[in-house]
Design an enzyme around this catalytic site. Structure first.
Site, PDB file in Angstrom:
ATOM      1  N   HIS A  32       0.830  -1.202   0.000  1.00 32.54           N
ATOM      2  CA  HIS A  32       0.000   0.000   0.000  1.00 32.54           C
ATOM      3  C   HIS A  32       0.867   1.255   0.000  1.00 32.54           C
ATOM      4  O   HIS A  32       0.619   2.201  -0.748  1.00 32.54           O
ATOM      5  CB  HIS A  32      -0.916  -0.008   1.221  1.00 32.54           C
ATOM      6  N   ASP A 136      -5.701   5.729   1.298  1.00 30.45           N
ATOM      7  CA  ASP A 136      -5.993   4.313   1.166  1.00 30.45           C
ATOM      8  C   ASP A 136      -7.417   4.059   1.651  1.00 30.45           C
ATOM      9  O   ASP A 136      -7.873   4.666   2.628  1.00 30.45           O
ATOM     10  CB  ASP A 136      -4.991   3.494   1.999  1.00 30.45           C
ATOM     11  N   GLN A 357      12.637  -5.244  -7.254  1.00 28.44           N
ATOM     12  CA  GLN A 357      11.738  -6.010  -8.119  1.00 28.44           C
ATOM     13  C   GLN A 357      11.494  -5.369  -9.481  1.00 28.44           C
ATOM     14  O   GLN A 357      11.488  -6.066 -10.505  1.00 28.44           O
ATOM     15  CB  GLN A 357      10.407  -6.237  -7.398  1.00 28.44           C
ATOM     16  N   HIS A 372       2.944 -14.349  -5.660  1.00 26.67           N
ATOM     17  CA  HIS A 372       1.743 -14.474  -4.837  1.00 26.67           C
ATOM     18  C   HIS A 372       0.569 -13.716  -5.440  1.00 26.67           C
ATOM     19  O   HIS A 372      -0.568 -13.873  -4.996  1.00 26.67           O
ATOM     20  CB  HIS A 372       2.033 -13.940  -3.435  1.00 26.67           C
ATOM     21  N   TRP A 375      -1.577  -7.205  -5.903  1.00 28.56           N
ATOM     22  CA  TRP A 375      -1.867  -6.363  -7.069  1.00 28.56           C
ATOM     23  C   TRP A 375      -0.680  -5.494  -7.473  1.00 28.56           C
ATOM     24  O   TRP A 375      -0.464  -5.230  -8.653  1.00 28.56           O
ATOM     25  CB  TRP A 375      -3.096  -5.509  -6.828  1.00 28.56           C
TER      26      TRP A 375
END
Length: 479
Positions: A32, A136, A357, A372, A375
């Site tokens: 997030h 959020d 990443q 996994h 999103w």
């Protein structure tokens, strides 16, 4: 990126007053935090001041792990480091379905950000003609005082896919009250059902309590592109809401799709190893920041990667504790057999720290991503044109995996969701990797992933769908 002119006005005392400021309020969990930091960079690039409000340790965390942007870009964002009261902090659980319920005390403590965030908004409201709060979805309680600020305006950031969000909304509507009929292609057969495997009861109750503080936001923001999920954004737009004028903005991918050369300084050692490998020859294996595999599952995965014969980078680490800087000792490091790395050294490496990443997925040697299916990871993989070996664990991940493998058809499943309580055997892992990396089916999947990735990257170029939607959003908040 086309520049949108940000207006200014003269106030009554004849001082120049900027038209708009944006305040980001993220949930303190890596996936997030990261998405809203990416969005902060995008908005700051339009010349709009951006404030990022959170607890001090998690602001530090998201900055340390920032990947893909020029290092000086962080200086364009103003961070507000607030303190949280003491809270219980259990270590991350290690399980086959590794739901991160250890984060719940942190999430509850983060509700104490309401007061300092409210003070910040009051201060900014006197300096700017409009205060835009992007929060959020699960931080709705914290930002509720925006409605007391006459020049305040909120937008809820939904950190999941439009596909997941539409399905969740659609299922919650009684059959007799469905506002329209769906095409059979909209909800394909085999979608994992909502059940107790997605979350825990106490976490679900916490999320639902946050929803009580929604209803006054001016729009919802998604980290997606209409190139990927246009149909589901459109379906969301057709659903009845408590606000007839709610706007939906698909502004993704938030992450940069071209890695700046400046960000390649002090490269991680795994990138140097990738430089020596052939194009599309390596599978990247990582399960994000909230997953802790059991020792038995780690052994099966190690054997599957060894037996498959493919080259790999494996990020082997436990889930993040609540504070990665002070609670690292709580997390038991996963172990491999003593000679494992020696046996696979010619075609595989193990990364035990935080991996870059985005740079890994952008590298031409990477031809697959065992994930996994959080999103954040899905969007990064899709935008880089990398197909997925999907291994969902909890939350929205099962439906994201279904979207990737069964709707977009740019991935393969490691195992079906109904078998989530079972250890995935090495032969199953080996076969999934071989299917993607060394079969005709895999070639077709890779081609589709490459084509979608190219289309997504094109969408953020000038005149592209996502670029135009971003311009429209900036114009909307700067009106």
């Amino acid at each position: 990126m086309k520049k949108i002119r940000v207006k200014t006005k003269m106030t009554m005392n004849n001082t120049l007053k900027s038209e708009v400021v944006v305040v980001m309020v993220p949930l303190p969990a890596q996936g997030h935090l990261n998405q809203l930091l990416h969005l902060s960079h995008l908005i700051a690039a339009y010349g709009i001041p951006v404030h990022y409000a959170g607890c001090a340790s998690h602001n530090r965390q998201v900055k340390v792990r920032c990947n893909g942007w020029e290092s000086e870009s962080l200086t364009k964002i103003q961070f507000h480091d607030f303190e949280l009261p003491p809270y219980d902090s259990p270590p991350p659980n290690v399980d086959l379905i590794s739901f991160p319920h250890h984060l719940l005390p942190l999430f509850k403590a983060s509700m104490h950000l309401r007061q300092p965030v409210s003070v910040l908004l009051q201060q900014l409201s006197g300096k700017f003609n409009r205060v835009i709060v992007i929060h959020d979805l699960v931080m709705a309680y914290v930002v509720q005082d925006v409605k007391l600020i006459p020049n305040g305006e909120t937008y809820s950031f939904n950190p999941v896919s439009a596909f997941y969000n539409f399905l969740y909304s659609w299922i919650s509507i009684p059959d007799k009250e469905k506002p329209f009929q769906l095409d059979s292609k909209d909800i394909p057969e085999g979608i994992p059902p909502e059940d107790d495997g997605f979350s825990t009861q106490d976490m679900t109750e916490f999320f639902l309590n946050q929803m009580k503080f929604l209803g006054f936001e001016s729009g919802w923001i998604f980290n997606t592109s209409r190139i990927i999920e246009g149909r589901y954004v459109q379906l969301l737009e057709r659903l009845p809401t408590t606000k007839s004028q709610r706007n939906y903005f698909a502004l993704g991918p938030f992450n940069p799709v071209k890695i700046k050369s400046e960000s390649m300084k002090n490269r991680h050692q795994c990138l140097n190893w990738l430089d020596k490998q052939g194009k599309d020859s390596v599978i990247y294996v990582s399960f994000g920041s909230t997953i802790s595999l059991t020792d038995d599952q780690i052994t099966e995965l190690a054997n599957g990667l060894e037996r498959c014969g493919e080259k790999f980078i494996w990020v082997l680490r436990r889930a993040d504790p609540n504070d990665i800087f002070t609670e690292a000792d709580k997390v038991k490091k996963p172990q491999l057999h003593a000679d494992y790395e020696e046996r696979v050294k010619d075609r595989g490496i193990i990364v035990r720290d935080w991996a870059p990443q985005l740079e890994i997925l952008a590298h031409p040697s990477v031809g697959g991503f065992m994930s996994h299916c959080g999103w954040n990871s899905c969007m990064e993989s899709i935008s880089m044109g990398v197909p997925v070996v999907a291994w969902p664990m909890h939350s929205d991940q099962p439906k994201n995996a279904f979207l990737v493998s069964n709707v977009l058809k740019i991935g393969v499943m490691v195992r079906e969701w109904e078998h989530r309580g079972e250890i995935v055997k090495s032969i199953t892992i080996e076969n999934a990797v071989k299917t993607l990396m060394a079969s005709q089916e895999g070639k077709e999947i890779k081609m589709r992933a490459a084509n979608i990735g190219e289309a997504v990257r094109g969408s953020v170029a000038e005149g592209g769908a996502s670029n135009l939607e971003r311009d429209a959003f900036i114009s909307h908040i700067s009106r």
